[in-house]
Design an enzyme around this catalytic site. Sequence first.
Site, PDB file in Angstrom:
ATOM      1  N   HIS A 173      14.977   8.692   0.530  1.00  0.00           N
ATOM      2  CA  HIS A 173      13.312   9.385   0.594  1.00  0.00           C
ATOM      3  C   HIS A 173      13.241   9.210   2.186  1.00  0.00           C
ATOM      4  O   HIS A 173      12.941  11.187   2.530  1.00  0.00           O
ATOM      5  CB  HIS A 173      12.132   8.468   0.497  1.00  0.00           C
ATOM      6  N   GLU A 181       6.218  -0.766   7.897  1.00  0.00           N
ATOM      7  CA  GLU A 181       5.263  -1.216   6.679  1.00  0.00           C
ATOM      8  C   GLU A 181       5.636  -1.619   5.090  1.00  0.00           C
ATOM      9  O   GLU A 181       5.329  -2.097   4.134  1.00  0.00           O
ATOM     10  CB  GLU A 181       4.778   0.898   5.425  1.00  0.00           C
ATOM     11  N   ASP A 182       6.702  -1.464   4.810  1.00  0.00           N
ATOM     12  CA  ASP A 182       8.131  -2.050   3.609  1.00  0.00           C
ATOM     13  C   ASP A 182       9.280  -2.701   3.732  1.00  0.00           C
ATOM     14  O   ASP A 182       9.360  -2.777   2.878  1.00  0.00           O
ATOM     15  CB  ASP A 182       8.292  -0.299   3.481  1.00  0.00           C
TER      16      ASP A 182
END
Length: 182
Positions: free
Chosen positions: A50, A78-79
């Site tokens: 991604h 964020e992840d």
Amino acid sequence: MAVVRLEDIVEQVQASHPDADVDLIRRAYIFSAKAHQGQTRLSGESYMIHPLEVANILADLKLDAAVVAAAILHDTIEDTTSTLEEIKSMFGDEVAKLVDGMTKLSRMELQSREEREAQNFRKMIVAMANDIRVILIKLADRLHNMHTLAALPPSRRRKFARETLDIFAPLASRLGIWQIKW
């Protein structure tokens, strides 16, 4: 669809920006790959596909090394357990501000369709006031996510596609980025 290679992205950036700091892009890749190690997307493929696809879209648009590096790093805060301070110390203020802008856009929870539309426009305008490049990264992120919709359940697919048609395609159109709009 062929998997994008980091060196193809680096070559694209160098072609558009001969003096680009391509080491920044390579370091961003290494950092992101370590941070996302073991993560997969709903499709089952490695998560790193991604950010590379997002970076490739931006390299195709002839954006600079800082934007491409930020695209590779855009989901790390964020992840993963990565922090903005780490990004800033390793990649500088410019990349950190772009990643932070993306993180802030992604963190806002949206409820109803009307609220979602209004909040997205507000978020985009606020982000645009700080740096238009955050919007470009967000549009490239959305475009790649649209390419991989098949992995989502049908109800999420419809919601995601509707939001894209209502908010992101018109925004790309207003910015004159036809490759993303279509």
